[in-house]
Design a protein around this motif. Structure first.
Motif, short mmCIF file in Angstrom:
data_model
loop_
_atom_site.label_atom_id
_atom_site.label_comp_id
_atom_site.label_asym_id
_atom_site.label_seq_id
_atom_site.Cartn_x
_atom_site.Cartn_y
_atom_site.Cartn_z
N LYS A 335 44.07 69.58 12.97
CA LYS A 335 45.37 69.08 12.54
C LYS A 335 46.21 70.24 12.04
O LYS A 335 45.73 71.10 11.30
CB LYS A 335 45.21 68.05 11.42
CG LYS A 335 44.58 66.75 11.87
CD LYS A 335 44.49 65.76 10.71
CE LYS A 335 43.89 64.44 11.16
NZ LYS A 335 43.79 63.48 10.02
N ALA A 336 47.49 70.25 12.46
CA ALA A 336 48.41 71.28 11.98
C ALA A 336 48.58 71.15 10.47
O ALA A 336 48.51 70.04 9.91
CB ALA A 336 49.76 71.14 12.68
N ILE A 337 48.80 72.27 9.79
CA ILE A 337 48.98 72.25 8.34
C ILE A 337 50.26 73.01 7.98
O ILE A 337 50.77 73.82 8.76
CB ILE A 337 47.78 72.88 7.60
CG1 ILE A 337 47.63 74.36 7.98
CG2 ILE A 337 46.50 72.10 7.88
CD1 ILE A 337 46.58 75.09 7.14
N ARG A 355 56.52 77.33 7.19
CA ARG A 355 56.41 76.90 8.58
C ARG A 355 55.27 75.88 8.69
O ARG A 355 54.63 75.54 7.71
CB ARG A 355 56.11 78.09 9.52
CG ARG A 355 57.19 79.15 9.57
CD ARG A 355 58.44 78.66 10.26
NE ARG A 355 59.41 79.73 10.47
CZ ARG A 355 60.32 80.11 9.57
NH1 ARG A 355 60.35 79.51 8.38
NH2 ARG A 355 61.18 81.08 9.84
N VAL A 356 55.01 75.42 9.92
CA VAL A 356 53.88 74.54 10.22
C VAL A 356 53.02 75.24 11.26
O VAL A 356 53.54 75.76 12.26
CB VAL A 356 54.33 73.16 10.73
CG1 VAL A 356 53.13 72.32 11.14
CG2 VAL A 356 55.14 72.44 9.65
N SER A 357 51.73 75.24 11.05
CA SER A 357 50.82 75.90 11.99
C SER A 357 50.72 75.09 13.27
O SER A 357 51.15 73.93 13.35
CB SER A 357 49.44 76.05 11.36
OG SER A 357 48.74 74.81 11.39
N SER A 358 50.09 75.68 14.26
CA SER A 358 49.75 74.93 15.46
C SER A 358 48.55 74.05 15.18
O SER A 358 47.95 74.12 14.09
CB SER A 358 49.43 75.89 16.61
OG SER A 358 48.20 76.56 16.35
N SER A 359 48.17 73.23 16.14
CA SER A 359 47.01 72.35 15.95
C SER A 359 45.70 73.13 15.93
O SER A 359 44.65 72.58 15.59
CB SER A 359 46.96 71.30 17.05
OG SER A 359 46.86 71.92 18.33
N THR A 360 45.76 74.41 16.27
CA THR A 360 44.57 75.25 16.15
C THR A 360 44.63 76.15 14.92
O THR A 360 43.77 76.99 14.73
CB THR A 360 44.40 76.12 17.40
OG1 THR A 360 45.58 76.94 17.56
CG2 THR A 360 44.20 75.27 18.63
N VAL A 382 49.79 81.03 2.28
CA VAL A 382 49.09 79.88 1.72
C VAL A 382 49.08 78.75 2.75
O VAL A 382 50.10 78.48 3.39
CB VAL A 382 49.77 79.38 0.43
CG1 VAL A 382 49.03 78.15 -0.13
CG2 VAL A 382 49.82 80.48 -0.60
N GLY A 383 47.92 78.13 2.93
CA GLY A 383 47.80 76.99 3.82
C GLY A 383 47.51 75.72 3.02
O GLY A 383 46.63 75.72 2.14
N TYR A 385 46.04 72.29 3.13
CA TYR A 385 45.23 71.25 3.76
C TYR A 385 45.44 69.93 3.02
O TYR A 385 45.98 69.90 1.91
CB TYR A 385 43.75 71.63 3.70
CG TYR A 385 43.35 72.81 4.54
CD1 TYR A 385 42.89 72.63 5.85
CD2 TYR A 385 43.41 74.11 4.03
CE1 TYR A 385 42.51 73.71 6.62
CE2 TYR A 385 43.03 75.20 4.79
CZ TYR A 385 42.58 74.99 6.09
OH TYR A 385 42.21 76.07 6.85
N ALA A 386 44.99 68.85 3.64
CA ALA A 386 45.05 67.56 2.95
C ALA A 386 44.22 67.57 1.68
O ALA A 386 44.54 66.89 0.71
CB ALA A 386 44.56 66.45 3.89
N GLU A 387 43.16 68.40 1.66
CA GLU A 387 42.25 68.42 0.53
C GLU A 387 42.68 69.41 -0.56
O GLU A 387 42.19 69.34 -1.69
CB GLU A 387 40.84 68.79 0.99
CG GLU A 387 40.21 67.80 1.96
CD GLU A 387 40.78 67.91 3.37
OE1 GLU A 387 40.74 66.89 4.09
OE2 GLU A 387 41.28 69.00 3.74
N GLY A 388 43.53 70.36 -0.23
CA GLY A 388 43.93 71.38 -1.21
C GLY A 388 44.44 72.63 -0.50
O GLY A 388 44.64 72.65 0.72
N ARG A 389 44.69 73.67 -1.28
CA ARG A 389 45.29 74.90 -0.75
C ARG A 389 44.25 76.00 -0.60
O ARG A 389 43.31 76.11 -1.37
CB ARG A 389 46.39 75.39 -1.69
CG ARG A 389 47.56 74.43 -1.82
CD ARG A 389 48.58 74.96 -2.81
NE ARG A 389 49.73 74.05 -2.91
CZ ARG A 389 50.78 74.26 -3.69
NH1 ARG A 389 50.81 75.34 -4.47
NH2 ARG A 389 51.77 73.40 -3.72
N VAL A 390 44.50 76.83 0.42
CA VAL A 390 43.69 78.01 0.66
C VAL A 390 44.64 79.20 0.82
O VAL A 390 45.69 79.07 1.46
CB VAL A 390 42.81 77.84 1.91
CG1 VAL A 390 42.16 79.17 2.30
CG2 VAL A 390 41.73 76.78 1.65
#
Length: 401
Positions: A335-337, A355-360, A382-383, A385-390
């Motif tokens: 899933k894009a993040i 921005r939004v990443s690609s699905s990969t 910073v990315g 995710y649905a669960e939190g940030r990395v």
């Protein structure tokens, strides 16, 4: 109960027929009146089978109490008794269905039913987390409480208050929900009542259900493989209690790391299972809240991802467009993040471009802050995710004229 009881019980060789015993034809009509009633409409112990006898104009006649039931005919000799109202033991010595009457000389009362029933039972789980559904169950004597009304009562401010109602089964059993106080921690005292076919209301002994605050669990949601991760929270205890993590391994939950709460119930435990492999992991935390009772948090997902990559030229001229590119690990769900750059402004990290990443998980973001000024800036990506940030590793970009 309150009056002396005779202890002589004589097994009779013949049974009395129902109805009054009449005096011989030549005898004058008696003015004596004899009445007998059970002291309680329903009893559960043989030593509680008292009867209340009232004698009027009987002139201290000789009184006896007769019972008829599973053991045949029983006779309890009382002896010469003046007029008045008395309470005597019936002489019944075993459980079952009986009828009893009083006899003074040749004058008899009518037969009255007296049953020694099985005491009703009441059971429950003993405790539940707040919000969890739970029941009480048990049985009333099926010979008297078949398909009869049954209900729960809770002790509220010193008074019994009716809660849930239902009907007993064909065997006298029942199941009723315990709803009062379901969402508030505490101990709640309750009993179950039923109306028997003869109109008597019978209650179980008082019981209790304890509602315990649901244990809490917090965590980062997502971590890069190899990074330390913890779960922390609280159990409703006031002493150091054993706690442990449980992780789903495919066939069930398996214990992982263990420790103790503090005296206030707070805990911190490491999440170690799967620490080196990107994936979703299903955890929960369990704790012994006393007497071997185990409370568990709601299960939660914890995600491990590979370390994100970031690339950019280290040096560029003032005004020259520069981009950061790289990727975040989305291999678990593709899933894009949302991604964004952050630049160090001297005191804190500040968001720049989003921005939004690609699905990969791939991204490309311009590094715009300080583009018109010579000098070195520090960047990271910073990315979300649905669960939190990395957060990616940090890079430096130097602008020159």
């Amino acid at each position: 109960m309150g009056f002396p009881r005779s202890v002589a019980t004589i097994a009779a060789v013949a049974l009395f027929a129902a109805g009054a015993v009449t005096a011989p034809a030549s005898a004058a009509p008696s003015l004596c009146r004899v009445n007998l009633q059970p002291a309680a409409p329903v009893v559960f112990e043989v030593d509680e089978t008292d009867v209340v006898v009232t004698l009027e104009r009987c002139g201290s006649g000789r009184l006896r109490i007769e019972s008829e039931g599973p053991d045949g005919l029983g006779i309890m000799l009382i002896g010469s008794t003046p007029d008045g109202t008395y309470e005597f033991w019936s002489g019944i010595e075993s459980a079952g269905e009986y009828r009893v009457r009083a006899v003074v000389d040749d004058v008899v009362s009518g037969w009255v039913p007296l049953a020694i029933l099985k005491e009703p039972t009441v059971y429950s789980a003993g405790w539940k987390l707040i919000g969890e559904a739970t029941n009480t169950w048990g049985r009333f004597d099926g010979s008297h409480a078949t398909n009869e009304p049954v209900w729960t009562e809770f002790l509220v401010d010193g008074r019994w208050s009716k809660s849930q109602e239902s009907t007993t089964s064909g065997t006298g059993s029942y199941v009723l929900p315990l709803t009062y106080g379901a969402n508030t921690p505490g101990e709640y005292v309750f009993r179950v009542g039923a109306r028997y076919y003869n109109g008597a209301v019978v209650y179980t002994e008082a019981s209790s259900i304890e509602r315990v605050a649901r244990p809490a669990a917090s965590h980062a949601g997502v971590k890069i493989v190899g990074e330390t991760a913890n779960v922390w929270g609280h159990f409703d205890v006031r002493w150091p209690a054993p706690v442990w993590t449980e992780v789903w391994t495919g066939a069930g939950f398996s214990k992982s790391q263990q420790g103790l709460t503090g005296s206030s119930g707070n805990y911190v435990l490491p999440l170690t299972y799967g620490a080196s492999k990107p994936d979703f992991y299903w955890y929960r935390v369990a704790g012994d809240i006393g007497d071997g009772d185990i409370a568990r948090t709601e299960p939660f997902f914890f995600r491990r991802v590979s370390r994100p990559t970031i690339n950019a030229v280290p040096t560029a001229k003032v005004g020259q467009p520069v981009y950061a590119s790289g990727g975040f690990d989305v291999s678990a769900d593709y899933k894009a993040i949302k991604v964004w750059t952050e630049v160090w402004t001297g005191q804190r990290w500040s968001k720049s471009q989003e921005r939004v990443s690609s699905s990969t998980g791939q991204y490309t973001i311009p590094l715009t802050y300080g583009a018109t000024t010579a000098g070195t800036t520090r960047w990271r990506v910073v990315g979300q995710y649905a669960e939190g940030r990395v957060v990616s590793p940090e890079i430096r970009l130097t602008r020159v004229r």
